[in-house]
Scaffold this active site. Structure first.
Site, PDB file in Angstrom:
ATOM      1  N   TYR A  22      -3.185  -0.714  10.303  1.00  9.48           N
ATOM      2  CA  TYR A  22      -2.360  -1.189   8.794  1.00  9.48           C
ATOM      3  C   TYR A  22      -1.461  -1.065   8.455  1.00  9.48           C
ATOM      4  O   TYR A  22      -0.929  -1.695   7.579  1.00  9.48           O
ATOM      5  CB  TYR A  22      -3.943  -0.597   8.510  1.00  9.48           C
ATOM      6  CG  TYR A  22      -4.161  -1.077   6.823  1.00  9.48           C
ATOM      7  CD1 TYR A  22      -4.771  -1.512   5.810  1.00  9.48           C
ATOM      8  CD2 TYR A  22      -3.505   0.346   6.198  1.00  9.48           C
ATOM      9  CE1 TYR A  22      -4.273  -2.041   5.191  1.00  9.48           C
ATOM     10  CE2 TYR A  22      -3.413  -0.505   4.477  1.00  9.48           C
ATOM     11  CZ  TYR A  22      -3.815  -1.269   3.943  1.00  9.48           C
ATOM     12  OH  TYR A  22      -4.156  -1.437   2.622  1.00  9.48           O
ATOM     13  N   SER A  79       0.865  -1.339   0.178  1.00  8.88           N
ATOM     14  CA  SER A  79      -0.325   0.206  -0.393  1.00  8.88           C
ATOM     15  C   SER A  79       0.804   1.681  -0.054  1.00  8.88           C
ATOM     16  O   SER A  79       1.862   1.343   0.693  1.00  8.88           O
ATOM     17  CB  SER A  79      -0.536   0.111   1.245  1.00  8.88           C
ATOM     18  OG  SER A  79      -1.383   1.211   0.856  1.00  8.88           O
TER      19      SER A  79
HETATM   20  C1  BGC Z   1      -6.147   1.321   1.537  1.00  5.80           C
HETATM   21  C2  BGC Z   1      -7.613   1.899   1.963  1.00  5.80           C
HETATM   22  C3  BGC Z   1      -7.232   3.878   1.532  1.00  5.80           C
HETATM   23  C4  BGC Z   1      -5.627   3.981   0.795  1.00  5.80           C
HETATM   24  C5  BGC Z   1      -5.141   5.223   0.077  1.00  5.80           C
HETATM   25  C6  BGC Z   1      -5.317   1.246   0.696  1.00  5.80           C
HETATM   26  O1  BGC Z   1      -3.897   0.370   1.391  1.00  5.80           O
HETATM   27  O2  BGC Z   1      -6.168   0.064   2.133  1.00  5.80           O
HETATM   28  O3  BGC Z   1      -7.996   1.447   2.094  1.00  5.80           O
HETATM   29  O4  BGC Z   1      -7.957   4.478   0.491  1.00  5.80           O
HETATM   30  O5  BGC Z   1      -4.636   3.215   0.992  1.00  5.80           O
HETATM   31  O6  BGC Z   1      -5.109   5.664   1.543  1.00  5.80           O
END
Ligand code: BGC
Length: 278
Positions: free
Chosen positions: A176, A163
């Site tokens: 996360y 991410s």
């Molecule tokens: C998340 C999303 C988010 C995106 C940008 C991703 O890794 O799961 O919820 O919109 O990152 O912030």
């Protein structure tokens, strides 16, 4: 130079969390590139089976005698025994595996002081331990089989779904962001250790992609306008944007790419807040 339309012909790919969102996009793109695909799901069996039916009805590259074009397998990637059973079933069905897309991931958002240990552990177990468990099983099979030059010049490829939050800190989402930061080191250390065995391991870092995980961020005009302020490209990404990158990283076209993270984020990591300041 010419490109084969079926750049992954003869290869078997497993996509974790393949029944929706980015995983679904990756599974569909891999199938279009000629791979046979295992769609792993956690709970939505019906969705996974629908994607399997779609892939079969679309047809595509010629397959080895008796090989299915796609199958669905249920497993919780955080559970070692379920992961082992999923790989055993994959290998029993297809004979081997060439590509793992380590995609399954979740969010359990909370303000830092309110975050429970259960929320912390669940995100770590799925996003980080789940990627470790699946990668380990894939690597065992890559090492057993070795390189088959008529199929690929690599013994196997792993694509870790990370991410932008492996580099962008994220208030309210500490579990996360931490899991994705840890994933970068998992990916790089595996890539360093396994490169001599011709195994390539890379990550994709998606930005905001229209999926269920972030519906709240894009489904109303007000929220979408706010979100677009963070995306220089001026649009929210779609699962196919990631699927196309997955196909490239899984193919021999990226043979010299190892241990890197490909940001597919419309420029979200370009600090758009600094466009007019600083
Ligand atoms: C998340 C999303 C988010 C995106 C940008 C991703 O890794 O799961 O919820 O919109 O990152 O912030």
């Amino acid at each position: 130079m010419s490109y084969s339309p079926y750049v992954l012909k003869g290869q078997v790919a497993l996509v974790t969390g393949g029944s929706s969102g980015i995983g679904e996009g990756a599974a569909r793109c891999l199938a279009q590139a000629g791979a046979a695909v295992v769609i792993n799901y956690h709970s939505d069996r019906a969705a996974a089976e629908q994607i399997v039916r779609d892939i079969i009805s679309e047809g595509g590259a010629e397959l080895a005698e008796g090989m299915p074009r796609a199958i669905a397998i249920g497993a919780n990637v955080a559970k070692e025994e379920e992961v082992k059973a999923m790989f055993a079933q994959t290998i029993a069905t297809f004979g081997t595996i060439d590509i793992l897309v380590n995609n399954a991931g979740i969010q359990q958002d909370a303000a830092f002081v309110d975050m429970t240990l259960a929320q912390w552990n669940l995100v770590m177990n799925v996003n980080l331990t789940g990627q470790f468990l699946c990668a380990r099983e894939a690597v065992k099979e890559f090492l057993r089989r070795g390189v088959k030059p008529d199929i690929s010049c690599a013994a196997g490829k792993i694509i870790c779904m990370s991410s932008v939050h492996q580099v962008i800190p994220w208030a309210g989402h500490v579990n996360y962001a931490t899991s994705k930061g840890g994933l970068e080191m998992l990916m790089k250390s595996m890539a360093q250790e396994l490169a001599p065995q011709k195994i390539r391991i890379n990550s994709i870092a998606p930005g905001a992609i229209e999926t269920q995980i972030n519906t709240a961020a894009w489904s109303t005009p007000e929220m979408k306008a706010k979100l677009l302020q963070l995306i220089p490209a001026g649009r929210v990404g779609m699962p196919e944007d990631i699927g196309k990158a997955v196909v490239w990283l899984a193919s021999d076209d990226s043979d010299y790419v190892n241990g890197t993270t490909l940001f597919v984020d419309g420029g979200m990591t370009l600090y758009p807040g600094f466009t007019k300041g600083g």
